[in-house]
Every structure is written in C-alpha cells, then in structure tokens.
Scaffold this motif. Sequence first.
Motif, short mmCIF file in Angstrom:
data_model
loop_
_atom_site.label_atom_id
_atom_site.label_comp_id
_atom_site.label_asym_id
_atom_site.label_seq_id
_atom_site.Cartn_x
_atom_site.Cartn_y
_atom_site.Cartn_z
N VAL A 107 -3.87 5.73 1.60
CA VAL A 107 -4.41 4.37 1.60
C VAL A 107 -3.67 3.50 2.62
O VAL A 107 -4.28 2.73 3.36
N ALA A 108 -2.36 3.64 2.67
CA ALA A 108 -1.58 2.87 3.64
C ALA A 108 -2.00 3.21 5.07
O ALA A 108 -2.07 2.32 5.94
N GLU A 109 -2.31 4.48 5.32
CA GLU A 109 -2.74 4.88 6.67
C GLU A 109 -4.09 4.26 7.01
O GLU A 109 -4.31 3.81 8.15
N VAL A 110 -5.01 4.22 6.04
CA VAL A 110 -6.32 3.59 6.27
C VAL A 110 -6.13 2.12 6.62
O VAL A 110 -6.74 1.60 7.58
N LEU A 111 -5.28 1.43 5.89
CA LEU A 111 -5.10 -0.01 6.10
C LEU A 111 -4.34 -0.29 7.40
O LEU A 111 -4.63 -1.28 8.09
N ALA A 112 -3.38 0.55 7.75
CA ALA A 112 -2.69 0.37 9.03
C ALA A 112 -3.66 0.55 10.19
O ALA A 112 -3.63 -0.20 11.18
N ALA A 113 -4.53 1.56 10.07
CA ALA A 113 -5.50 1.80 11.14
C ALA A 113 -6.48 0.64 11.28
O ALA A 113 -6.88 0.29 12.40
N VAL A 114 -6.85 0.03 10.15
CA VAL A 114 -7.83 -1.05 10.24
C VAL A 114 -7.21 -2.29 10.87
O VAL A 114 -7.90 -3.06 11.55
N VAL A 115 -5.91 -2.52 10.67
CA VAL A 115 -5.26 -3.65 11.34
C VAL A 115 -5.30 -3.45 12.86
O VAL A 115 -5.51 -4.40 13.62
N LEU A 120 -13.05 -3.58 8.46
CA LEU A 120 -12.39 -3.90 7.19
C LEU A 120 -13.32 -3.66 6.00
O LEU A 120 -12.88 -3.25 4.93
N PHE A 121 -14.61 -3.88 6.18
CA PHE A 121 -15.57 -3.51 5.13
C PHE A 121 -15.56 -1.99 4.95
O PHE A 121 -15.63 -1.49 3.82
N ARG A 122 -15.52 -1.26 6.06
CA ARG A 122 -15.43 0.20 5.97
C ARG A 122 -14.19 0.60 5.21
O ARG A 122 -14.25 1.43 4.29
N ALA A 123 -13.05 0.00 5.54
CA ALA A 123 -11.80 0.33 4.88
C ALA A 123 -11.83 -0.05 3.40
O ALA A 123 -11.25 0.66 2.56
N SER A 124 -12.51 -1.14 3.07
CA SER A 124 -12.61 -1.56 1.67
C SER A 124 -13.24 -0.46 0.83
O SER A 124 -12.78 -0.16 -0.28
N CYS A 125 -14.32 0.11 1.33
CA CYS A 125 -14.99 1.20 0.62
C CYS A 125 -14.16 2.49 0.67
O CYS A 125 -14.06 3.22 -0.33
N LEU A 126 -13.57 2.75 1.82
CA LEU A 126 -12.84 4.01 1.98
C LEU A 126 -11.63 4.08 1.07
O LEU A 126 -11.38 5.13 0.45
N VAL A 127 -10.87 3.00 0.93
CA VAL A 127 -9.69 3.07 0.07
C VAL A 127 -10.10 3.23 -1.40
O VAL A 127 -9.39 3.89 -2.18
N GLY A 128 -11.24 2.65 -1.78
CA GLY A 128 -11.75 2.88 -3.13
C GLY A 128 -12.08 4.34 -3.35
O GLY A 128 -11.80 4.91 -4.42
N ALA A 129 -12.68 4.97 -2.33
CA ALA A 129 -13.02 6.39 -2.43
C ALA A 129 -11.77 7.26 -2.45
O ALA A 129 -11.70 8.26 -3.18
N ALA A 137 0.82 -1.21 0.00
CA ALA A 137 0.00 0.00 0.00
C ALA A 137 0.86 1.26 0.00
O ALA A 137 0.58 2.21 -0.74
N ILE A 138 1.91 1.28 0.80
CA ILE A 138 2.72 2.49 0.90
C ILE A 138 3.62 2.68 -0.31
O ILE A 138 3.92 3.81 -0.73
#
Length: 326
Positions: free
Chosen positions: A133-141, A176-185, A125-126
Amino acid sequence: MDELLRSPAIAQGLRKVEARIHRLSGSSVLPGINAGIGRIVGAGGKRLRPALTLATSLALGKQPDRRVITAAACVELIHTGSLVHDDLMDRAVERRGTRTLNADLGDGKALVIGDFMLAKAGLAAITSVSKPVAEVLAAVVVELAEGQYLETTDLFDERRTVDSAIRSITGKTAALFRASCLVGAVCAYASPEERARMAAYGEKFGLIFQVLDDLLDLTASAEQLGKPAGNDLRQGVYSLPLLLAGAEVTHLLGRDMTDAAVEEVLRRLRASDMVDATIDHCTGLAADALAALPVIHDGELAGLLYGLPSAYIEQVAGLARLTAAG
C-alpha cells in the motif's frame, strides 16, 4: 455519488476514517503545523476518495478493518496535501468558501504543511498498513507531481491537444482515484486481475470527475464553486471542455485577460455545444469504467459502483445545463 456516501456501511467506515485523519493531522510536534492542517481538513469535502477505498474493500469481501481505515485516511491526506500545493501554485485566496493557507499563513508555511501531509500519509502507510500500500501511495504522489508539471508546460498554449489535457489530468487527478480503489483491493487481498480492474475503474471515474469539475469552472457561478468562476481561464489552463469547443473562443484567449474578456469567453462557451460534447465524452469514459469492474457478489456494492459514474454525470450535467442556460 450521494448514494455511495450514504450507504450505511460506507458512512460508518467514513466516520472512522475521519477520526483517523484528525489523529494523523494533529501528530506534528509543532502546534502551528497541526493548526494549519486542522483548518484545511476541517474545511469540508465529500471524502469521495476514501469512500472508494472502503467500497472497493467491501465489494471484494473485506470488512474495513484498521488497515483499510488507515489506508483510506492516507488517501485523503494525500488529496488534501495536494490541494494545499495547488492553491499555492494558483495563488488562490479561497477554497470551499474559506481562506487558503497560503493566503493566511504565507507561501512558505503553506508549502511545508502540504509537504508534511504527503509525508505523513506515506509514513502511516508503511508503518500501519503494508509495504504494498505504501508503494502504491508513493507512486501516486510521483504521478500527481508529473501531472501538475505537465499542466504548467501547457499554460496559455492555444495549441494544447485533447490528448495532452487527458495525460495531465490522468496524473494530477485520476491517478489518485485509481490508487484509492487499488489500495482497497490490496487490503482485501484481491487477485491481480481484480486489483487491475478496480484500478482501471478508479482511473476512469477520476477522469470523469476532473473533466466535469473543469466543466463547472466554465458554467457555474462563483457562489456555486466557492471560488471565482472561469479561474482556469485566468490561470491559462485550457481544459478539456474548453478544447472541445475551442474554435468558438480560441482567438479570445491569452495572458492578462480582463474580467470582461473572461466573461465574454464564458458567455460564448455556454452558448456553444461545449456542455453536450463534454457530457458525451464522459459518457464514453463511464462505459469504460463499468466494463473494467470485476464480478461483485454483494448486490448493494455492485449497484453503488455500477451506478456511480452515470449518477455523477447526470448530476453535474443538470447543473451545468441549468447554469449555462441562465
């Protein structure tokens, strides 16, 4: 859900996502790690989370380019890595009809393979998508870990509340569903309001997904689930569907339940109003999800996203009622 996955644009994107997942999965210098990840990635799964990433990007006017494809692949890697950890914590021996990594390779190797997948998603991601996007995914982990931890603190707690159950599944699944949509946005360069609305939609659908998955654990057969029925009861996870019908079975719950005791609890739950109460709860979540959606100008994508929550509820409700009645 099937309509979303069968959409030509999303199906085409998912083929690219799948190829990207396999490239990332086979990128370790250690063949054993690559083989282990290849097994779990190749075991199947609907790829619903990356499909939501693709659908969000398309709905907001962005064709799935390399960045979107990689972001969607990272989402799925995080999901799959978390499943490896879940199996390890549950001491599960089977998932989707196949042996788990911890059952075949041992706890230590399964742990580091799950860790590798989470780390690889963050690195991809980074380096290949973007810092946001990397920040969104790190936060979701972080949220996944917190949600799972919260669930462990409530194990075998007959006083567990509905609010506590929702807080846990928000972290361990809906985030993770939230992050799935958020990274697309984010990849679509959407406005802050559109990002927030798609994130809220993803979270509400994620709650629906987990609640209905928990319902099937209490109503479906082992053959339908690909794992033992009533597994949550054995693990001491008193899920939302059980809590909605708790008065029926509370006195029967506890540690070291025999198979006969589990079957008796399942029988009573299936004879109760649990299915209807759970479906009613999910219907309210679906209304919240639809209210959150931003304006979507593409008619096909609007129909898919608006129709997804209710279609999934109807699908699982029919199966749950059928199996409960049987």
